[in-house]
Design a protein around this motif. Sequence first.
Motif, PDB file in Angstrom:
ATOM      1  N   LEU A 194       5.940  -3.915   7.209  1.00  0.00           N
ATOM      2  CA  LEU A 194       7.213  -3.234   7.007  1.00  0.00           C
ATOM      3  C   LEU A 194       6.919  -1.911   6.324  1.00  0.00           C
ATOM      4  O   LEU A 194       6.283  -1.887   5.261  1.00  0.00           O
ATOM      5  CB  LEU A 194       8.156  -4.072   6.139  1.00  0.00           C
ATOM      6  CG  LEU A 194       8.436  -5.507   6.616  1.00  0.00           C
ATOM      7  CD1 LEU A 194       9.218  -6.278   5.557  1.00  0.00           C
ATOM      8  CD2 LEU A 194       9.184  -5.479   7.934  1.00  0.00           C
ATOM      9  N   GLY A 195       7.352  -0.790   6.916  1.00  0.00           N
ATOM     10  CA  GLY A 195       6.951   0.497   6.382  1.00  0.00           C
ATOM     11  C   GLY A 195       8.068   1.507   6.271  1.00  0.00           C
ATOM     12  O   GLY A 195       9.068   1.454   6.992  1.00  0.00           O
ATOM     13  N   LEU A 196       7.894   2.431   5.352  1.00  0.00           N
ATOM     14  CA  LEU A 196       8.810   3.548   5.134  1.00  0.00           C
ATOM     15  C   LEU A 196       7.975   4.764   4.770  1.00  0.00           C
ATOM     16  O   LEU A 196       7.154   4.709   3.842  1.00  0.00           O
ATOM     17  CB  LEU A 196       9.782   3.218   3.999  1.00  0.00           C
ATOM     18  CG  LEU A 196      10.592   4.382   3.404  1.00  0.00           C
ATOM     19  CD1 LEU A 196      11.517   4.982   4.438  1.00  0.00           C
ATOM     20  CD2 LEU A 196      11.362   3.907   2.176  1.00  0.00           C
ATOM     21  N   ASP A 197       8.111   5.862   5.518  1.00  0.00           N
ATOM     22  CA  ASP A 197       7.393   7.077   5.145  1.00  0.00           C
ATOM     23  C   ASP A 197       8.331   8.276   5.149  1.00  0.00           C
ATOM     24  O   ASP A 197       9.402   8.251   5.762  1.00  0.00           O
ATOM     25  CB  ASP A 197       6.162   7.310   6.031  1.00  0.00           C
ATOM     26  CG  ASP A 197       6.493   7.561   7.498  1.00  0.00           C
ATOM     27  OD1 ASP A 197       7.599   8.048   7.802  1.00  0.00           O
ATOM     28  OD2 ASP A 197       5.641   7.259   8.346  1.00  0.00           O
ATOM     29  N   TYR A 198       7.890   9.315   4.461  1.00  0.00           N
ATOM     30  CA  TYR A 198       8.678  10.534   4.336  1.00  0.00           C
ATOM     31  C   TYR A 198       7.717  11.713   4.224  1.00  0.00           C
ATOM     32  O   TYR A 198       6.654  11.609   3.591  1.00  0.00           O
ATOM     33  CB  TYR A 198       9.571  10.480   3.091  1.00  0.00           C
ATOM     34  CG  TYR A 198      10.250  11.790   2.770  1.00  0.00           C
ATOM     35  CD1 TYR A 198      11.406  12.173   3.437  1.00  0.00           C
ATOM     36  CD2 TYR A 198       9.723  12.653   1.811  1.00  0.00           C
ATOM     37  CE1 TYR A 198      12.030  13.388   3.158  1.00  0.00           C
ATOM     38  CE2 TYR A 198      10.336  13.866   1.523  1.00  0.00           C
ATOM     39  CZ  TYR A 198      11.492  14.230   2.208  1.00  0.00           C
ATOM     40  OH  TYR A 198      12.102  15.427   1.938  1.00  0.00           O
TER      41      TYR A 198
ATOM     42  N   ARG B  81       0.842  -1.192   0.000  1.00  0.00           N
ATOM     43  CA  ARG B  81       0.000   0.000   0.000  1.00  0.00           C
ATOM     44  C   ARG B  81       0.882   1.249   0.000  1.00  0.00           C
ATOM     45  O   ARG B  81       1.920   1.276   0.664  1.00  0.00           O
ATOM     46  CB  ARG B  81      -0.923   0.026   1.220  1.00  0.00           C
ATOM     47  CG  ARG B  81      -2.043  -0.991   1.194  1.00  0.00           C
ATOM     48  CD  ARG B  81      -2.985  -0.805   2.384  1.00  0.00           C
ATOM     49  NE  ARG B  81      -2.324  -1.172   3.621  1.00  0.00           N
ATOM     50  CZ  ARG B  81      -2.364  -2.383   4.172  1.00  0.00           C
ATOM     51  NH1 ARG B  81      -3.046  -3.354   3.566  1.00  0.00           N
ATOM     52  NH2 ARG B  81      -1.750  -2.630   5.307  1.00  0.00           N
ATOM     53  N   GLN B  82       0.439   2.249  -0.740  1.00  0.00           N
ATOM     54  CA  GLN B  82       1.136   3.538  -0.747  1.00  0.00           C
ATOM     55  C   GLN B  82       0.110   4.668  -0.719  1.00  0.00           C
ATOM     56  O   GLN B  82      -0.815   4.707  -1.540  1.00  0.00           O
ATOM     57  CB  GLN B  82       2.015   3.690  -1.987  1.00  0.00           C
ATOM     58  CG  GLN B  82       2.819   4.999  -2.002  1.00  0.00           C
ATOM     59  CD  GLN B  82       3.620   5.188  -3.262  1.00  0.00           C
ATOM     60  OE1 GLN B  82       3.056   5.440  -4.328  1.00  0.00           O
ATOM     61  NE2 GLN B  82       4.949   5.057  -3.158  1.00  0.00           N
ATOM     62  N   ASN B  83       0.266   5.586   0.237  1.00  0.00           N
ATOM     63  CA  ASN B  83      -0.535   6.799   0.302  1.00  0.00           C
ATOM     64  C   ASN B  83       0.379   7.994   0.062  1.00  0.00           C
ATOM     65  O   ASN B  83       1.465   8.077   0.647  1.00  0.00           O
ATOM     66  CB  ASN B  83      -1.203   6.940   1.679  1.00  0.00           C
ATOM     67  CG  ASN B  83      -2.192   5.829   1.957  1.00  0.00           C
ATOM     68  OD1 ASN B  83      -2.962   5.448   1.085  1.00  0.00           O
ATOM     69  ND2 ASN B  83      -2.169   5.304   3.173  1.00  0.00           N
ATOM     70  N   LEU B  84      -0.067   8.927  -0.776  1.00  0.00           N
ATOM     71  CA  LEU B  84       0.749  10.090  -1.125  1.00  0.00           C
ATOM     72  C   LEU B  84      -0.166  11.306  -1.227  1.00  0.00           C
ATOM     73  O   LEU B  84      -1.294  11.208  -1.727  1.00  0.00           O
ATOM     74  CB  LEU B  84       1.482   9.844  -2.433  1.00  0.00           C
ATOM     75  CG  LEU B  84       2.407  10.952  -2.960  1.00  0.00           C
ATOM     76  CD1 LEU B  84       3.589  10.339  -3.713  1.00  0.00           C
ATOM     77  CD2 LEU B  84       1.658  11.910  -3.895  1.00  0.00           C
TER      78      LEU B  84
ATOM     79  N   ASP C 216       1.615  30.717   5.410  1.00  0.00           N
ATOM     80  CA  ASP C 216       1.335  29.665   4.432  1.00  0.00           C
ATOM     81  C   ASP C 216       2.177  28.449   4.778  1.00  0.00           C
ATOM     82  O   ASP C 216       3.273  28.561   5.332  1.00  0.00           O
ATOM     83  CB  ASP C 216       1.604  30.133   2.997  1.00  0.00           C
ATOM     84  CG  ASP C 216       3.081  30.407   2.730  1.00  0.00           C
ATOM     85  OD1 ASP C 216       3.841  29.441   2.512  1.00  0.00           O
ATOM     86  OD2 ASP C 216       3.481  31.593   2.762  1.00  0.00           O
ATOM     87  N   ILE C 217       1.627  27.298   4.464  1.00  0.00           N
ATOM     88  CA  ILE C 217       2.331  26.051   4.738  1.00  0.00           C
ATOM     89  C   ILE C 217       2.064  25.085   3.589  1.00  0.00           C
ATOM     90  O   ILE C 217       0.943  24.967   3.098  1.00  0.00           O
ATOM     91  CB  ILE C 217       1.886  25.449   6.092  1.00  0.00           C
ATOM     92  CG1 ILE C 217       2.711  24.211   6.427  1.00  0.00           C
ATOM     93  CG2 ILE C 217       0.403  25.147   6.115  1.00  0.00           C
ATOM     94  CD1 ILE C 217       2.517  23.739   7.860  1.00  0.00           C
ATOM     95  N   SER C 218       3.118  24.447   3.129  1.00  0.00           N
ATOM     96  CA  SER C 218       3.001  23.419   2.094  1.00  0.00           C
ATOM     97  C   SER C 218       3.624  22.136   2.624  1.00  0.00           C
ATOM     98  O   SER C 218       4.589  22.175   3.392  1.00  0.00           O
ATOM     99  CB  SER C 218       3.678  23.861   0.797  1.00  0.00           C
ATOM    100  OG  SER C 218       5.052  24.140   1.019  1.00  0.00           O
ATOM    101  N   GLN C 219       3.061  21.009   2.200  1.00  0.00           N
ATOM    102  CA  GLN C 219       3.527  19.730   2.725  1.00  0.00           C
ATOM    103  C   GLN C 219       3.436  18.650   1.649  1.00  0.00           C
ATOM    104  O   GLN C 219       2.447  18.579   0.900  1.00  0.00           O
ATOM    105  CB  GLN C 219       2.680  19.318   3.934  1.00  0.00           C
ATOM    106  CG  GLN C 219       3.094  17.987   4.567  1.00  0.00           C
ATOM    107  CD  GLN C 219       1.987  17.385   5.410  1.00  0.00           C
ATOM    108  OE1 GLN C 219       0.901  17.099   4.925  1.00  0.00           O
ATOM    109  NE2 GLN C 219       2.257  17.187   6.686  1.00  0.00           N
ATOM    110  N   PHE C 220       4.466  17.833   1.584  1.00  0.00           N
ATOM    111  CA  PHE C 220       4.454  16.615   0.769  1.00  0.00           C
ATOM    112  C   PHE C 220       4.647  15.440   1.708  1.00  0.00           C
ATOM    113  O   PHE C 220       5.531  15.456   2.566  1.00  0.00           O
ATOM    114  CB  PHE C 220       5.582  16.635  -0.268  1.00  0.00           C
ATOM    115  CG  PHE C 220       5.761  15.318  -0.978  1.00  0.00           C
ATOM    116  CD1 PHE C 220       4.918  14.955  -2.019  1.00  0.00           C
ATOM    117  CD2 PHE C 220       6.751  14.430  -0.578  1.00  0.00           C
ATOM    118  CE1 PHE C 220       5.064  13.732  -2.661  1.00  0.00           C
ATOM    119  CE2 PHE C 220       6.911  13.205  -1.209  1.00  0.00           C
ATOM    120  CZ  PHE C 220       6.067  12.857  -2.260  1.00  0.00           C
ATOM    121  N   ALA C 221       3.803  14.416   1.570  1.00  0.00           N
ATOM    122  CA  ALA C 221       3.889  13.251   2.454  1.00  0.00           C
ATOM    123  C   ALA C 221       3.631  11.986   1.655  1.00  0.00           C
ATOM    124  O   ALA C 221       2.760  11.957   0.779  1.00  0.00           O
ATOM    125  CB  ALA C 221       2.889  13.368   3.603  1.00  0.00           C
ATOM    126  N   VAL C 222       4.397  10.930   1.958  1.00  0.00           N
ATOM    127  CA  VAL C 222       4.195   9.629   1.334  1.00  0.00           C
ATOM    128  C   VAL C 222       4.456   8.540   2.370  1.00  0.00           C
ATOM    129  O   VAL C 222       5.373   8.656   3.191  1.00  0.00           O
ATOM    130  CB  VAL C 222       5.125   9.447   0.103  1.00  0.00           C
ATOM    131  CG1 VAL C 222       6.596   9.558   0.497  1.00  0.00           C
ATOM    132  CG2 VAL C 222       4.844   8.119  -0.601  1.00  0.00           C
TER     133      VAL C 222
END
Length: 800
Positions: free
Chosen positions: A462-466, A397-400, A437-443
């Motif tokens: 098993l997970g990896l996020d950024y 699974r991947q959420n972005l 202002d705020i900007s965000q990138f998440a995965v």
Amino acid sequence: MPSLFRPTLLATALVLGHAAFVHAQTAVGERNYQLPTAPLSTTLTRIASDAGLTLSLDPGLASGRTSHPVNGRYDATEALREALRDTGLELVESEPGIYTLRPLPSADDTLSMATTTIMAGPMENAWGPAEGYVANRTASATKTDTPILETARSLSVATRDQMTDRAVHNIDDAVRYMPGAVSSFYGSDTRADWLRVRGFEPTRFLDGLRLPDGVYVDPKPETWNLERLTLLRGPASSVYGQTPPGGLIEMVSLRPQAEASHEVRVEAGNYNHRQINFDTTGALDDEARFLYRVSGVVRDSDTQIEHVPDKRYNIAPSLTWNINDDTHLTFLSQYTRDDTGITSQFLPLRGTKLEGPWGEVSRHKNLGDPDWEFYDRTYYSLGYAFDHRFNETWQFRQNLRYTKSDLSFQGITVGGYAEAVSEDGTVARNTNIVDEDISQFAVDNNLQGNFSTGEVQHTLLLGLDYQRSNTNYQYLFGQAPSSNINNPVYGQYFDPAAARQYTLYDYNQKTHQTGLYIQDQMALDHWRLTLGGRKDWVTTETEFYTTDAHPKRDDSAFTGNASLSYVFDSGLVPYISYSESFQPTSGADVSATQSFKPTEGKQYEVGVKYQPTGTNTLLTAAVYDLTQKNVSVTDNVGGVTITSQTGKVKVRGVELEATSHLTDNLKLIASYAYTDTEVQDGQYKGNRLQLIPEHQASLWADYTWHAGSLDGFGVAGGVRYVGDTYGDQANTWLGHTGSNTIYDAAAHYDLSRLDSRFEGASVGVNVTNLFNKEYLSTCDGYYCYYGDERSVVANVTYKW
């Protein structure tokens, strides 16, 4: 080392997502199954989910039972029957396409009344709809689709049906009947949701990804666009990374459905409340490979504060591509525009907490200036949720998501000290000018494996996020012309130089966070053991324009969790758990020269859950002990909001909750929480935490007739008790607020009971603070804030 390691992890994350997409396979009617012995509910859920069947499973029926191994090539119904071998249960086709799961004649009589229906369509899962008030599955504590009964953590779920029945308009509304949660402690604020969970402000997650944290610019999620909202109590950093010890809010967006459905809801109420909600979903093609959904809200309303509007324009389009039976991609987007002001107000002590010669300050008064004030926020996001099953063991699974929120804000606050208001009602005022202002990138990526080692079944994650965020924040403070507390003066001239006299904050802050996590949910007969751990690396760089300081922090932490529970056949599940938190704090300290230190927390919790066999009832109880170091506390000094960090805080408590469909007619939710907070270090050692009552209790019940002369008619009522609180760190009398009890009510009617031509149409009315009780929700030693007045909102809903 962390700066070199982080790009490598991010690259790996994106490669994993690409690999999962490339390995998508074409689905067929029969599948090759390799399913080991596992908890029965887990195996049945997986088979039904892969086949696109709805499985409404009574947890008590499957509780304590394990599935028969399913190895070989089967269609879905054959696989279900194979999994049910030697379980004492059987699958019976009552009519074409509809199946009933029932005990074999030789099964224990205590199970004789329990049944499960299986039919075409989507099944309940942790990211989808739940029927009624009682949700049975969640991913909030584990990031895996897990029965709530077997989740060894304290949590509450507000389902779509519950939020609709209570006419929820914001997160504050959604959690106010949950134990351990404090909301609207400054009264309703159209700018933000004000929440505390087990003593701390919770982090908010939407579709598995953290929402950005700013100062004033935080997005205020639209609850109409949510399928469900979960309050997870206690630390969760070992799964989610940077979160506080009190808990988190985890929300799931409405997602496209294959079955066409459309809904329009029109609302009207006091304070000129006018609102239209809409939601439409269905398939774009005959094979239902492409599904769509569009929901949104248009609101044009006044508020209980004179001359303060509450306008919102929101739309949330989404699109699902069912690439094949093993691979799905859902695009999720949202746009929100808010035009409002300061509804919480900052009322002086004289006329609220203290007597004034003019009497009480009206809770309707706007002591600012509507000709000068405004609050304009624009928020949008774009992302996706992707999943792919490689085989019967492994799935990915991947959420972005990318998020952007912009704010332009001008507000006025009056002097809060007692001497700030003269005998004739003249009051000094200050200006507050914010550009943020705020900007965000998440995965977030995770690989889930379901397998067995001997007699132990594993759900391995098993997970990896950024994530990275960029915040620009400027806060100017100055002097405004004085006004009168009884007869406010609007339209005065504001000297630009005086209004922008001081620059309190002016900085740019960039944050990068990377996390690696592992978790194993193990099942051995009736025992459930979960072990998890996570390593986080966080870099915070801040550029202070007023001082020319450029501090940089590199923080890292390992957090873990462990829990053990036992699932009795009766539906009783006692558990014990340990969890930790780690939270780098955004913003800057009062000296505006350095970033805050991260906070650290740990919690021990003992609890029990009970879902009686054959019922749609969930009862929970939890006792906990948690501590946090490096706590951030916000206070007002001379009318200026500043934030500092104290040492250590201890919170202990007891929480009870019941959610039930007692009969076909009666639904209810009830809760009680005892929360004992103590500052253990620093200037305020021995004091209670701000805004946290020791005692809270609530009850909501809805009774709907399904036969007779009242067929289709329903009434509901609620009561909420909140104990006394202190709004200041010093716990002074000026910061003390007494307890309050508030009543709510609702009524609704299905118009199709009058005439079949009205099929899908209904009417209703919701009232909060039924008796219009006037009370102070919080005093902080400088200001006081009124609680919400009575709100009456009627609605007409049409579904087709």
